[in-house]
Design a protein around this motif. Structure first.
Motif, mmCIF file in Angstrom:
data_model
loop_
_atom_site.group_PDB
_atom_site.id
_atom_site.type_symbol
_atom_site.label_atom_id
_atom_site.label_comp_id
_atom_site.label_asym_id
_atom_site.label_seq_id
_atom_site.Cartn_x
_atom_site.Cartn_y
_atom_site.Cartn_z
ATOM 1 N N GLN A 48 0.816 -1.069 0.146
ATOM 2 C CA GLN A 48 0.011 0.103 -0.019
ATOM 3 C C GLN A 48 0.815 1.172 0.169
ATOM 4 O OE1 GLN A 48 -3.534 0.032 -0.336
ATOM 5 N NE2 GLN A 48 -2.787 2.077 -0.614
ATOM 6 N N GLU A 49 1.994 1.080 0.790
ATOM 7 C CA GLU A 49 2.953 2.550 0.640
ATOM 8 C C GLU A 49 3.581 2.663 -0.741
ATOM 9 O OE1 GLU A 49 4.537 2.345 5.166
ATOM 10 O OE2 GLU A 49 5.380 1.217 3.870
ATOM 11 N N ILE A 50 3.928 1.604 -1.392
ATOM 12 C CA ILE A 50 4.352 1.798 -2.498
ATOM 13 C C ILE A 50 3.393 2.333 -3.536
ATOM 14 C CG2 ILE A 50 5.009 0.301 -4.749
ATOM 15 C CD1 ILE A 50 6.387 -1.688 -2.758
ATOM 16 N N ILE A 51 2.049 1.801 -3.604
ATOM 17 C CA ILE A 51 0.758 2.327 -4.399
ATOM 18 C C ILE A 51 0.863 4.087 -3.914
ATOM 19 C CG2 ILE A 51 -1.468 2.563 -4.734
ATOM 20 C CD1 ILE A 51 -1.651 -0.703 -4.511
ATOM 21 N N ASP A 52 0.835 4.245 -2.648
ATOM 22 C CA ASP A 52 0.484 5.496 -2.208
ATOM 23 C C ASP A 52 1.563 6.541 -2.529
ATOM 24 O OD1 ASP A 52 -1.833 4.688 -1.012
ATOM 25 O OD2 ASP A 52 -0.923 4.571 1.144
ATOM 26 N N ALA A 53 3.081 5.797 -2.587
ATOM 27 C CA ALA A 53 4.130 6.989 -3.058
ATOM 28 C C ALA A 53 3.948 7.021 -4.610
ATOM 29 C CB ALA A 53 5.418 6.107 -2.401
ATOM 30 N N MET B 114 0.529 1.255 -11.041
ATOM 31 C CA MET B 114 1.241 0.791 -12.032
ATOM 32 C C MET B 114 2.880 0.743 -11.739
ATOM 33 S SD MET B 114 -0.474 0.099 -14.639
ATOM 34 C CE MET B 114 0.518 -0.023 -16.052
ATOM 35 N N HIS B 115 3.274 1.352 -10.796
ATOM 36 C CA HIS B 115 4.424 1.405 -10.233
ATOM 37 C C HIS B 115 4.736 0.230 -9.392
ATOM 38 C CE1 HIS B 115 8.338 2.564 -8.480
ATOM 39 N NE2 HIS B 115 7.887 2.717 -7.501
ATOM 40 N N LEU B 116 3.760 -0.157 -8.831
ATOM 41 C CA LEU B 116 3.775 -1.508 -8.012
ATOM 42 C C LEU B 116 3.680 -2.768 -8.972
ATOM 43 C CD1 LEU B 116 3.679 -3.280 -5.465
ATOM 44 C CD2 LEU B 116 1.072 -3.185 -5.757
ATOM 45 N N ARG B 117 3.190 -2.566 -10.018
ATOM 46 C CA ARG B 117 2.908 -3.529 -11.130
ATOM 47 C C ARG B 117 4.371 -3.674 -11.770
ATOM 48 N NH1 ARG B 117 -2.714 -3.169 -14.192
ATOM 49 N NH2 ARG B 117 -4.165 -3.454 -12.274
ATOM 50 N N ARG B 118 5.296 -2.653 -12.182
ATOM 51 C CA ARG B 118 6.495 -2.504 -12.535
ATOM 52 C C ARG B 118 7.213 -3.366 -11.549
ATOM 53 N NH1 ARG B 118 4.567 2.226 -14.440
ATOM 54 N NH2 ARG B 118 5.359 3.456 -12.731
ATOM 55 N N ILE B 119 7.493 -3.006 -10.352
ATOM 56 C CA ILE B 119 8.247 -3.556 -9.355
ATOM 57 C C ILE B 119 7.822 -5.202 -9.338
ATOM 58 C CG2 ILE B 119 8.688 -3.666 -7.004
ATOM 59 C CD1 ILE B 119 8.310 -0.675 -6.771
ATOM 60 N N GLU B 120 6.781 -5.429 -9.246
ATOM 61 C CA GLU B 120 6.219 -6.758 -9.251
ATOM 62 C C GLU B 120 6.919 -7.569 -10.419
ATOM 63 O OE1 GLU B 120 2.276 -9.075 -8.194
ATOM 64 O OE2 GLU B 120 2.078 -7.624 -9.643
ATOM 65 N N GLU B 121 6.595 -7.100 -11.611
ATOM 66 C CA GLU B 121 7.376 -7.628 -13.078
ATOM 67 C C GLU B 121 8.744 -7.948 -12.814
ATOM 68 O OE1 GLU B 121 6.226 -6.705 -17.122
ATOM 69 O OE2 GLU B 121 8.398 -5.393 -16.720
ATOM 70 N N ASN B 122 9.560 -6.721 -12.312
ATOM 71 C CA ASN B 122 10.802 -6.889 -12.072
ATOM 72 C C ASN B 122 11.199 -8.211 -11.037
ATOM 73 O OD1 ASN B 122 13.765 -5.981 -12.441
ATOM 74 N ND2 ASN B 122 13.433 -5.069 -10.647
ATOM 75 N N GLU B 123 10.660 -8.249 -9.922
ATOM 76 C CA GLU B 123 10.886 -9.236 -9.091
ATOM 77 C C GLU B 123 10.721 -10.721 -9.548
ATOM 78 O OE1 GLU B 123 12.645 -8.686 -6.170
ATOM 79 O OE2 GLU B 123 12.569 -6.604 -6.076
ATOM 80 N N ILE B 124 9.664 -10.551 -10.073
ATOM 81 C CA ILE B 124 9.166 -11.993 -10.693
ATOM 82 C C ILE B 124 10.429 -12.661 -11.743
ATOM 83 C CG2 ILE B 124 7.622 -13.482 -11.982
ATOM 84 C CD1 ILE B 124 5.353 -11.799 -10.457
ATOM 85 N N CYS B 125 10.604 -11.583 -12.762
ATOM 86 C CA CYS B 125 11.558 -11.859 -13.991
ATOM 87 C C CYS B 125 12.945 -12.426 -13.312
ATOM 88 C CB CYS B 125 11.506 -10.957 -14.700
ATOM 89 S SG CYS B 125 10.017 -10.475 -15.750
ATOM 90 N N LYS B 126 13.192 -11.789 -11.917
ATOM 91 C CA LYS B 126 14.442 -12.216 -11.621
ATOM 92 C C LYS B 126 14.629 -13.502 -10.763
ATOM 93 C CE LYS B 126 15.211 -8.548 -8.833
ATOM 94 N NZ LYS B 126 15.802 -7.433 -7.992
ATOM 95 N N LEU B 127 13.421 -14.075 -10.562
ATOM 96 C CA LEU B 127 13.359 -15.388 -9.778
ATOM 97 C C LEU B 127 14.108 -16.575 -10.738
ATOM 98 C CD1 LEU B 127 9.590 -15.798 -8.552
ATOM 99 C CD2 LEU B 127 11.759 -15.162 -7.126
ATOM 100 N N ASN B 128 15.094 -17.081 -9.974
ATOM 101 C CA ASN B 128 15.940 -18.062 -10.413
ATOM 102 C C ASN B 128 16.099 -19.158 -9.380
ATOM 103 O OD1 ASN B 128 17.664 -19.634 -11.945
ATOM 104 N ND2 ASN B 128 19.578 -18.438 -11.447
ATOM 105 N N ILE B 129 14.906 -19.886 -9.410
ATOM 106 C CA ILE B 129 14.853 -20.944 -8.094
ATOM 107 C C ILE B 129 14.132 -22.198 -8.760
ATOM 108 C CG2 ILE B 129 14.524 -19.445 -6.189
ATOM 109 C CD1 ILE B 129 11.588 -19.598 -6.595
ATOM 110 N N THR B 130 14.507 -23.284 -8.135
ATOM 111 C CA THR B 130 13.835 -24.613 -8.163
ATOM 112 C C THR B 130 13.413 -25.346 -7.057
ATOM 113 O OG1 THR B 130 16.122 -25.530 -7.763
ATOM 114 C CG2 THR B 130 15.499 -25.035 -10.190
ATOM 115 N N ASN B 131 12.431 -26.145 -7.295
ATOM 116 C CA ASN B 131 11.797 -26.881 -6.139
ATOM 117 C C ASN B 131 11.033 -26.078 -5.053
ATOM 118 O OD1 ASN B 131 12.278 -29.316 -7.030
ATOM 119 N ND2 ASN B 131 14.494 -29.141 -6.424
ATOM 120 N N HIS B 132 10.484 -24.947 -5.711
ATOM 121 C CA HIS B 132 9.648 -23.980 -4.708
ATOM 122 C C HIS B 132 8.273 -23.846 -5.279
ATOM 123 C CE1 HIS B 132 13.634 -22.460 -3.269
ATOM 124 N NE2 HIS B 132 12.950 -21.797 -2.420
ATOM 125 N N VAL B 133 7.336 -23.593 -4.054
ATOM 126 C CA VAL B 133 5.625 -23.115 -4.445
ATOM 127 C C VAL B 133 6.299 -21.627 -4.621
ATOM 128 C CG1 VAL B 133 3.728 -23.024 -3.536
ATOM 129 C CG2 VAL B 133 4.858 -25.074 -3.376
#
Length: 168
Positions: free
Chosen positions: A46-51, A55-74
């Motif tokens: 909510q603080e990210i949205i408020d600041a 769309m800013h939150l969605r860009r951050i989310e996209e960046n974090e997901i695209c950096k995921l490099n993991i195996t055997n995770h939920v």
């Protein structure tokens, strides 16, 4: 073979809770991308949205997901992850996507903090409009759809686990 399971769906669908149960059941790691964002940004959603804005939150989310490099995770994603084609393509390459489908009435019953939860939506968009818009996206990307409205979180996790075990 894809070794991760990614849970997608609306806020309140149970992605985080089911994800933890599922990770324990299948002896896998667990990551919640909303928590990852909050840790890396040192702010609540909510603080990210408020600041900035949603769309800013969605860009951050996209960046974090695209950096995921993991195996055997939920992986439990934020409800708005499905808006990002690059994020969803990345998740499709590393995991099986499971849509936790909960009907609108049940979601509205579960979510009490709609205005402060950090839901990435336009100011003029109703929750019902957001729900309808996202249903199309979740179905587009899902490998599996679990109808969750009449199941508790343990039952949802067990249904996913048995489906996942059968594909191994």
């Amino acid at each position: 073979m894809k070794t991760n399971l990614t849970l997608i769906g609306m806020p309140g669908a149970g992605k985080s809770t089911v994800g933890i149960i599922l990770a324990k059941t299948l002896s896998m790691g667990f990551i919640d991308t909303d928590v990852l964002i909050q840790i890396n940004q040192q702010k609540s959603l909510q603080e990210i949205i408020d600041a900035g804005d949603y769309m800013h939150l969605r860009r951050i989310e996209e960046n974090e997901i695209c950096k995921l490099n993991i195996t055997n995770h939920v992986i439990a994603t934020g409800g708005s992850a499905a808006y990002s084609e690059p994020a969803m393509r990345h998740l499709q390459t590393i995991s099986t996507l499971v849509f936790l489908n909960v009907d609108f009435e049940e979601i509205t019953r579960r979510i009490k903090n709609f205005d402060t939860r950090g839901i990435a939506k336009a100011d003029n968009q109703s929750f019902q409009e957001l729900f309808a818009e996202r249903q199309i996206l979740y179905r587009k990307y899902a490998d599996t759809i679990i109808t969750c409205s009449d199941l508790d979180q343990e039952e949802v996790a067990e249904e996913i686990a048995s489906t996942y075990r059968n594909k191994m």
